[in-house]
Write an enzyme that holds these catalytic residues in place. Sequence first.
Site, PDB file in Angstrom:
ATOM      1  N   TYR A 225       0.935  -1.312   0.115  1.00  0.00           N
ATOM      2  CA  TYR A 225       0.071  -0.085   0.046  1.00  0.00           C
ATOM      3  C   TYR A 225       0.874   1.254   0.016  1.00  0.00           C
ATOM      4  O   TYR A 225       1.152   1.826  -1.185  1.00  0.00           O
ATOM      5  CB  TYR A 225      -1.005  -0.099   1.069  1.00  0.00           C
ATOM      6  CG  TYR A 225      -2.040   0.868   0.937  1.00  0.00           C
ATOM      7  CD1 TYR A 225      -3.158   0.582   0.365  1.00  0.00           C
ATOM      8  CD2 TYR A 225      -1.839   2.406   1.163  1.00  0.00           C
ATOM      9  CE1 TYR A 225      -4.392   1.633   0.078  1.00  0.00           C
ATOM     10  CE2 TYR A 225      -2.956   3.138   0.860  1.00  0.00           C
ATOM     11  CZ  TYR A 225      -4.025   2.873   0.168  1.00  0.00           C
ATOM     12  OH  TYR A 225      -5.103   3.638   0.084  1.00  0.00           O
TER      13      TYR A 225
ATOM     14  N   LYS B 281      -1.258   8.154  -3.676  1.00  0.00           N
ATOM     15  CA  LYS B 281      -1.843   8.883  -2.667  1.00  0.00           C
ATOM     16  C   LYS B 281      -0.970  10.212  -2.200  1.00  0.00           C
ATOM     17  O   LYS B 281      -1.167  11.074  -1.865  1.00  0.00           O
ATOM     18  CB  LYS B 281      -2.071   8.016  -1.399  1.00  0.00           C
ATOM     19  CG  LYS B 281      -3.099   7.068  -1.125  1.00  0.00           C
ATOM     20  CD  LYS B 281      -4.558   7.881  -1.694  1.00  0.00           C
ATOM     21  CE  LYS B 281      -5.798   6.772  -1.446  1.00  0.00           C
ATOM     22  NZ  LYS B 281      -6.919   7.553  -1.944  1.00  0.00           N
TER      23      LYS B 281
HETATM   24  P1  NAD Z   1     -15.809   2.471  -2.118  1.00  0.00           P
HETATM   25  O1  NAD Z   1     -15.648   1.655  -3.160  1.00  0.00           O
HETATM   26  O2  NAD Z   1     -16.864   2.113  -1.310  1.00  0.00           O
HETATM   27  O3  NAD Z   1     -16.579   3.770  -2.917  1.00  0.00           O
HETATM   28  C1  NAD Z   1     -16.116   4.122  -4.071  1.00  0.00           C
HETATM   29  C2  NAD Z   1     -17.201   5.675  -4.775  1.00  0.00           C
HETATM   30  O4  NAD Z   1     -16.915   5.698  -5.955  1.00  0.00           O
HETATM   31  C3  NAD Z   1     -18.662   4.927  -4.939  1.00  0.00           C
HETATM   32  O5  NAD Z   1     -19.457   5.982  -4.606  1.00  0.00           O
HETATM   33  C4  NAD Z   1     -18.279   4.588  -6.608  1.00  0.00           C
HETATM   34  O6  NAD Z   1     -19.802   4.616  -7.234  1.00  0.00           O
HETATM   35  C5  NAD Z   1     -17.838   5.745  -7.025  1.00  0.00           C
HETATM   36  N1  NAD Z   1     -17.019   5.702  -8.291  1.00  0.00           N
HETATM   37  C6  NAD Z   1     -16.198   4.622  -8.700  1.00  0.00           C
HETATM   38  N2  NAD Z   1     -15.712   4.897  -9.874  1.00  0.00           N
HETATM   39  C7  NAD Z   1     -16.239   5.959 -10.315  1.00  0.00           C
HETATM   40  C8  NAD Z   1     -16.307   6.620 -11.402  1.00  0.00           C
HETATM   41  N3  NAD Z   1     -15.529   6.296 -12.350  1.00  0.00           N
HETATM   42  N4  NAD Z   1     -17.153   7.808 -11.800  1.00  0.00           N
HETATM   43  C9  NAD Z   1     -18.122   8.256 -10.559  1.00  0.00           C
HETATM   44  N5  NAD Z   1     -17.884   7.261  -9.484  1.00  0.00           N
HETATM   45  C10 NAD Z   1     -17.122   6.405  -9.373  1.00  0.00           C
HETATM   46  O7  NAD Z   1     -14.515   3.108  -1.688  1.00  0.00           O
HETATM   47  P2  NAD Z   1     -13.948   3.758  -0.486  1.00  0.00           P
HETATM   48  O8  NAD Z   1     -13.240   2.494   0.115  1.00  0.00           O
HETATM   49  O9  NAD Z   1     -14.984   4.253   0.508  1.00  0.00           O
HETATM   50  O10 NAD Z   1     -12.771   4.826  -0.793  1.00  0.00           O
HETATM   51  C11 NAD Z   1     -13.214   6.129  -1.007  1.00  0.00           C
HETATM   52  C12 NAD Z   1     -11.817   6.978  -0.721  1.00  0.00           C
HETATM   53  O11 NAD Z   1     -11.505   6.709   0.612  1.00  0.00           O
HETATM   54  C13 NAD Z   1     -10.619   6.466  -1.763  1.00  0.00           C
HETATM   55  O12 NAD Z   1     -10.107   7.795  -1.906  1.00  0.00           O
HETATM   56  C14 NAD Z   1     -10.088   5.479  -0.571  1.00  0.00           C
HETATM   57  O13 NAD Z   1      -8.510   5.418  -0.927  1.00  0.00           O
HETATM   58  C15 NAD Z   1     -10.125   6.232   0.671  1.00  0.00           C
HETATM   59  N6  NAD Z   1      -9.924   5.609   1.983  1.00  0.00           N
HETATM   60  C16 NAD Z   1     -10.417   4.245   2.011  1.00  0.00           C
HETATM   61  C17 NAD Z   1      -9.997   3.607   3.214  1.00  0.00           C
HETATM   62  C18 NAD Z   1     -10.627   1.946   3.231  1.00  0.00           C
HETATM   63  O14 NAD Z   1     -10.227   1.413   4.269  1.00  0.00           O
HETATM   64  N7  NAD Z   1     -11.624   1.552   2.631  1.00  0.00           N
HETATM   65  C19 NAD Z   1      -9.276   4.077   4.306  1.00  0.00           C
HETATM   66  C20 NAD Z   1      -8.656   5.275   3.922  1.00  0.00           C
HETATM   67  C21 NAD Z   1      -9.091   5.893   2.811  1.00  0.00           C
END
Ligand code: NAD
Length: 397
Positions: free
Chosen positions: A237, A246
């Site tokens: 990661y 990131k």
């Molecule tokens: P997720 O998969 O739950 O959500 C992704 C969202 O993006 C959804 O609403 C989806 O419809 C949308 N999406 C994807 N491709 C798209 C496109 N081409 N056009 C429009 N919408 C699109 O993801 P998540 O885990 O909540 O991640 C969201 C952010 O949070 C990311 O930047 C991730 O790196 C960050 N994050 C996640 C975690 C974790 O552990 N899950 C931890 C820290 C930070």
Amino acid sequence: MAKTVITPKIRALICANAHPEGCAANVRRLIEQAREAGPGSGLGTVVVIGSSTGYGLASLVTAVWGWGATALGVCFERPAAGKRTASAGWYNIAEVHRLARQEGRHVETINGDAFSHEIKEQVVAALASRFASVDLVIYSLASPRRKDPDSEHVWSSVIKPIDTPHGGKHIELRREVVTSVDLEPATEEEIESTVKVMGGEDWELWVRRLAAEGLLAEGARAVAYSYIGPRVTHPVYRTGTIGRAKEHLEATAERLDSLLGDLVDGNAWISVNKAAVTQASAVIPAVPLYKSLLYRVMKDAGTHELPIDQMLRLFADHIGPRRTPKLDRHRRIRLDDLELDPAIQDRVRELWAEVETDNLNDISDWSGFKREFLQLFGFDVDGVDYDEPVAIERPWD
Ligand code: NAD
């Protein structure tokens, strides 16, 4: 409308269907939590890019039900077609819209590829005609690929280490055995491609576009989400390809902070969130194993948080109206403080060394992890009768 009983079609942490009632129940739980914890008013207009699942959905609900915002969301979800259910995010937004309408709240969603010029155009048109100027832009996209809006080239992200191969523990998901994963280092092209998808380029395009159209309010804030995590996951990661992306996202925050400062006396920040079970993150090698150990340790310590808890904390302590965020020395908000607490990480490291197939269920929260994963798709949610046939079509109001 035809009704059917829906059972999960799941293999190796990929779920091909979703349950509309279960997703709706999840959304109602998030809303109740936000309603109880938030002040109920204070925020104006919010745009959430990636609004239908995970951190983006939790942000949308926090803004609207916790802080009284009007909101425009952007996501990429699939409606039901024939016998195929809609995606979980589709059902989530259907319930968000239904309840918003019932309560006289203003929430709209644009469904399509957020990376494209066309969807940005639609958002600009909607904001200009039906919303007040934007106070907060949340960027929460997680996508495996991005079609370049100018060249139509499709960039794909990869999850690989950089420079040196990596071998480490991980759960082989089909057989649920603890084994080791061997990953070769990424090529320069793969690194570049991952940065194109998950770096800050598209976030910057969004913020610049909204600014150029004069749609940002005085003091507008832009926030994107990042992750750091512990040393055991660094090769796949933080020091790998996704981490490089990131770093790019975090550097973009610097540029956008200056831009917003000059234009509207606003700010751009990164929020480093805690590891959560979401659709996008389940496929990263080593991460499900780490999370199932982390969850066990944090639940035992009473510090476990879900995305909605994190977002309520983000708004209340850092980015809500008149809040001044507390930043680390790289100007990042750190919601991963409880995850990276040294006592928590020491215990996770001990368990990481011990964990193997035979003791996986005893020393980790693997069953809790799997249940939370199923719940993302509306299955195994308390209070839902899964024997009851349901209509799979849920139109968005
Ligand atoms: P997720 O998969 O739950 O959500 C992704 C969202 O993006 C959804 O609403 C989806 O419809 C949308 N999406 C994807 N491709 C798209 C496109 N081409 N056009 C429009 N919408 C699109 O993801 P998540 O885990 O909540 O991640 C969201 C952010 O949070 C990311 O930047 C991730 O790196 C960050 N994050 C996640 C975690 C974790 O552990 N899950 C931890 C820290 C930070």
